[in-house]
Design a protein around this motif. Structure first.
Motif, PDB file in Angstrom:
ATOM      1  N   THR A 151       0.898  -1.336   0.022  1.00 37.07           N
ATOM      2  CA  THR A 151      -0.151   0.074   0.010  1.00 37.07           C
ATOM      3  C   THR A 151       0.749   1.207   0.091  1.00 37.07           C
ATOM      4  O   THR A 151       0.306   2.403  -0.298  1.00 37.07           O
ATOM      5  CB  THR A 151      -0.912  -0.009   1.095  1.00 37.07           C
ATOM      6  OG1 THR A 151      -0.114  -0.093   2.444  1.00 37.07           O
ATOM      7  CG2 THR A 151      -1.709  -1.019   1.205  1.00 37.07           C
ATOM      8  N   GLU A 152       2.235   1.004   0.461  1.00 33.96           N
ATOM      9  CA  GLU A 152       3.109   2.388   0.385  1.00 33.96           C
ATOM     10  C   GLU A 152       3.758   2.481  -0.891  1.00 33.96           C
ATOM     11  O   GLU A 152       4.360   3.587  -1.124  1.00 33.96           O
ATOM     12  CB  GLU A 152       4.047   2.115   1.431  1.00 33.96           C
ATOM     13  CG  GLU A 152       3.548   2.061   2.802  1.00 33.96           C
ATOM     14  CD  GLU A 152       4.668   1.860   4.027  1.00 33.96           C
ATOM     15  OE1 GLU A 152       5.967   2.021   3.620  1.00 33.96           O
ATOM     16  OE2 GLU A 152       4.266   1.275   5.018  1.00 33.96           O
ATOM     17  N   ILE A 153       3.462   1.771  -1.906  1.00 34.76           N
ATOM     18  CA  ILE A 153       4.130   1.819  -3.267  1.00 34.76           C
ATOM     19  C   ILE A 153       3.320   2.373  -4.180  1.00 34.76           C
ATOM     20  O   ILE A 153       1.989   2.079  -4.180  1.00 34.76           O
ATOM     21  CB  ILE A 153       4.636   0.323  -3.641  1.00 34.76           C
ATOM     22  CG1 ILE A 153       5.587  -0.112  -2.753  1.00 34.76           C
ATOM     23  CG2 ILE A 153       5.319   0.357  -5.343  1.00 34.76           C
ATOM     24  CD1 ILE A 153       6.080  -1.377  -2.940  1.00 34.76           C
ATOM     25  N   VAL A 154       3.728   3.161  -5.029  1.00 33.64           N
ATOM     26  CA  VAL A 154       2.988   4.008  -6.034  1.00 33.64           C
ATOM     27  C   VAL A 154       3.135   3.094  -7.463  1.00 33.64           C
ATOM     28  O   VAL A 154       4.459   3.088  -7.933  1.00 33.64           O
ATOM     29  CB  VAL A 154       3.401   5.285  -6.287  1.00 33.64           C
ATOM     30  CG1 VAL A 154       2.854   6.113  -7.469  1.00 33.64           C
ATOM     31  CG2 VAL A 154       3.251   6.412  -5.082  1.00 33.64           C
ATOM     32  N   ALA A 155       2.279   2.539  -7.955  1.00 36.21           N
ATOM     33  CA  ALA A 155       2.627   1.350  -9.187  1.00 36.21           C
ATOM     34  C   ALA A 155       2.541   2.625 -10.322  1.00 36.21           C
ATOM     35  O   ALA A 155       1.914   3.554 -10.386  1.00 36.21           O
ATOM     36  CB  ALA A 155       1.212   0.775  -9.236  1.00 36.21           C
ATOM     37  N   PRO A 156       3.190   1.968 -11.372  1.00 41.30           N
ATOM     38  CA  PRO A 156       4.048   0.687 -11.080  1.00 41.30           C
ATOM     39  C   PRO A 156       5.565   1.135 -10.647  1.00 41.30           C
ATOM     40  O   PRO A 156       6.047   2.128 -10.684  1.00 41.30           O
ATOM     41  CB  PRO A 156       4.235   0.484 -12.766  1.00 41.30           C
ATOM     42  CG  PRO A 156       4.289   1.931 -13.482  1.00 41.30           C
ATOM     43  CD  PRO A 156       3.119   2.785 -12.554  1.00 41.30           C
ATOM     44  N   LEU A 157       5.839   0.137  -9.850  1.00 38.12           N
ATOM     45  CA  LEU A 157       7.293   0.268  -9.440  1.00 38.12           C
ATOM     46  C   LEU A 157       8.224  -0.176 -10.351  1.00 38.12           C
ATOM     47  O   LEU A 157       8.292  -1.160 -10.895  1.00 38.12           O
ATOM     48  CB  LEU A 157       7.425  -0.791  -8.066  1.00 38.12           C
ATOM     49  CG  LEU A 157       8.875  -0.659  -7.389  1.00 38.12           C
ATOM     50  CD1 LEU A 157       8.861   0.699  -6.750  1.00 38.12           C
ATOM     51  CD2 LEU A 157       8.698  -1.959  -6.475  1.00 38.12           C
ATOM     52  N   LYS A 158       9.139   1.096 -10.844  1.00 34.69           N
ATOM     53  CA  LYS A 158      10.185   0.758 -11.549  1.00 34.69           C
ATOM     54  C   LYS A 158      11.469   0.352 -11.140  1.00 34.69           C
ATOM     55  O   LYS A 158      11.825   0.465  -9.758  1.00 34.69           O
ATOM     56  CB  LYS A 158      10.390   2.087 -12.243  1.00 34.69           C
ATOM     57  CG  LYS A 158       9.178   2.420 -13.295  1.00 34.69           C
ATOM     58  CD  LYS A 158       9.326   3.843 -14.091  1.00 34.69           C
ATOM     59  CE  LYS A 158       8.377   3.941 -14.820  1.00 34.69           C
ATOM     60  NZ  LYS A 158       8.493   5.275 -15.832  1.00 34.69           N
ATOM     61  N   SER A 159      12.249  -0.304 -11.729  1.00 32.45           N
ATOM     62  CA  SER A 159      13.630  -0.986 -11.032  1.00 32.45           C
ATOM     63  C   SER A 159      14.555  -0.091 -11.730  1.00 32.45           C
ATOM     64  O   SER A 159      14.779   0.840 -12.610  1.00 32.45           O
ATOM     65  CB  SER A 159      13.940  -2.328 -12.004  1.00 32.45           C
ATOM     66  OG  SER A 159      12.726  -3.079 -11.798  1.00 32.45           O
ATOM     67  N   ILE A 160      15.747  -0.115 -10.813  1.00 34.34           N
ATOM     68  CA  ILE A 160      17.019   0.435 -11.135  1.00 34.34           C
ATOM     69  C   ILE A 160      17.678   0.082 -12.140  1.00 34.34           C
ATOM     70  O   ILE A 160      17.642  -1.062 -12.500  1.00 34.34           O
ATOM     71  CB  ILE A 160      18.132   0.351  -9.716  1.00 34.34           C
ATOM     72  CG1 ILE A 160      17.424   1.182  -8.594  1.00 34.34           C
ATOM     73  CG2 ILE A 160      19.314   1.022 -10.197  1.00 34.34           C
ATOM     74  CD1 ILE A 160      18.182   0.975  -7.370  1.00 34.34           C
ATOM     75  N   ILE A 161      18.210   1.086 -13.089  1.00 33.43           N
ATOM     76  CA  ILE A 161      18.750   0.561 -14.410  1.00 33.43           C
ATOM     77  C   ILE A 161      20.123   0.009 -14.241  1.00 33.43           C
ATOM     78  O   ILE A 161      20.452  -0.920 -14.658  1.00 33.43           O
ATOM     79  CB  ILE A 161      18.632   1.611 -15.705  1.00 33.43           C
ATOM     80  CG1 ILE A 161      17.214   2.016 -15.800  1.00 33.43           C
ATOM     81  CG2 ILE A 161      19.541   1.372 -16.647  1.00 33.43           C
ATOM     82  CD1 ILE A 161      16.898   3.177 -16.658  1.00 33.43           C
ATOM     83  N   ARG A 162      21.043   0.880 -13.488  1.00 34.71           N
ATOM     84  CA  ARG A 162      22.118   0.563 -13.459  1.00 34.71           C
ATOM     85  C   ARG A 162      22.693   1.380 -12.184  1.00 34.71           C
ATOM     86  O   ARG A 162      22.372   2.360 -11.971  1.00 34.71           O
ATOM     87  CB  ARG A 162      23.231   0.646 -14.674  1.00 34.71           C
ATOM     88  CG  ARG A 162      23.245   2.030 -15.100  1.00 34.71           C
ATOM     89  CD  ARG A 162      23.912   1.977 -16.412  1.00 34.71           C
ATOM     90  NE  ARG A 162      24.184   3.553 -16.892  1.00 34.71           N
ATOM     91  CZ  ARG A 162      23.543   3.793 -17.676  1.00 34.71           C
ATOM     92  NH1 ARG A 162      22.490   3.285 -18.098  1.00 34.71           N
ATOM     93  NH2 ARG A 162      23.653   5.226 -18.114  1.00 34.71           N
TER      94      ARG A 162
END
Length: 308
Positions: free
Chosen positions: A54-65
């Motif tokens: 519930t604390e995450i704003v979707a969509p959760l993006k990933s670290i690229i590098r």
């Protein structure tokens, strides 16, 4: 629960969640991430942590590098271009005779967009300005109007306490601050003493408000009649932090029907909250956010401080 890392793009900026994916990152690492504005250079300030969905704003993006030497150089180049960008933008603002104050500029890491921050008293029609800037920079242009609090956060400075501004050093978000907080803490309502360099109520009024509110519970107000070990008394002053109630004893009751006032002792007597009993709770007491006793220019100045 989801594993995330916290990334900031400014020292006192908001914390944004990203998925670490298969990359091993730790607090203090600089990383490249994808945001709504494009690629950004940020710093991991919170290591891998499990948080509620519930604390995450979707969509959760990933670290690229994790940032490379090339990324560091690119980031430094973007920072070096700020002064020239501010100069060019100011020239265009002057040419269009727009009543706006340019505050700061940011390049996205991939140079796909440049964002100019400004303040203004009202809405500004900057459509022609955007066209001119796009012709100069040859990238997407965003002009973002900010408030006076955000201006202070970006520019920084030193507060009346002698320390760096909270908003520009560590405060992530602005919380509502009201004149009630100043009254609860028995502060002077002099605008110059309770306002920050932004011209609004100081954010630090919020920090101690909960403590003062807790300590004030059960405390009488000035002018209230209370029962003390030495008899009935009238409150002259209240020190919330030291739990001291300064009073004058009632030595002779006045005849209210005759309009006579009660006689009070010339000496003052101090008591603790636990030593007294309130017998006059229903006596009219103004709320802490009541401004009816303040008039004229002072009232106007205080209302100005309370604006967002």
């Amino acid at each position: 629960m989801t594993s995330v890392v916290g990334v900031k793009f400014k020292d006192a900026g908001k914390l944004y969640y990203f998925s670490p994916g298969d990359i091993e990152v730790e607090a203090g690492d600089n990383v490249i991430v994808e945001t709504a504005r494009g690629l950004e250079f940020g710093k991991v300030t919170m290591g891998v942590t499990e948080v509620k969905d519930t604390e995450i704003v979707a969509p959760l993006k990933s670290i690229i590098r994790i940032a490379t030497e090339k990324d560091y150089r690119k980031h430094e180049e973007n920072l070096a271009k700020k002064d020239e960008a501010l100069r060019l933008c100011q020239e265009k603002i002057d040419a269009h005779k727009l009543e706006m104050k340019l505050i700061d500029v940011e390049y996205t890491f991939d140079n796909s967009k440049v964002v100019f921050y400004f303040t203004a008293d009202g809405r500004i029609d900057f459509r022609e300005l955007v066209k001119d800037l796009a012709a100069v920079f040859r990238m997407r242009i965003e002009l973002r109007q900010i408030g006076v609090r955000d201006e202070a956060k970006m520019l920084g400075g030193v507060g009346s306490c002698g320390r760096g501004l909270c908003c520009s050093t560590w405060l992530r978000d602005f919380e509502p601050v009201s004149i009630k907080m100043a009254k609860v803490q028995n502060l002077s309502l002099n605008p110059t003493k309770i306002s920050g360099i932004c011209g609004r109520l100081m954010c630090c009024l919020k920090f101690e408000n909960d403590v003062y509110t807790h300590l004030k519970k059960g405390m009488p107000t000035v002018g209230e009649r209370i029962k003390t070990p030495d008899g009935i008394a009238v409150v002259s002053d209240v020190n919330i932090l030291e739990n001291i109630i300064k009073t004058r004893l009632v030595v002779e009751e006045g005849d209210k029907s005759e309009g006579e006032e009660e006689k009070l002792s010339t000496e003052f007597y101090n008591y603790k909250k636990e030593e007294i009993k309130r017998i006059d709770k229903k006596r009219s007491r103004k709320k802490d956010d009541d401004l009816s006793e303040i008039e004229g220019d002072l009232l106007k100045e205080i209302k100005e401080l309370m604006k967002d």
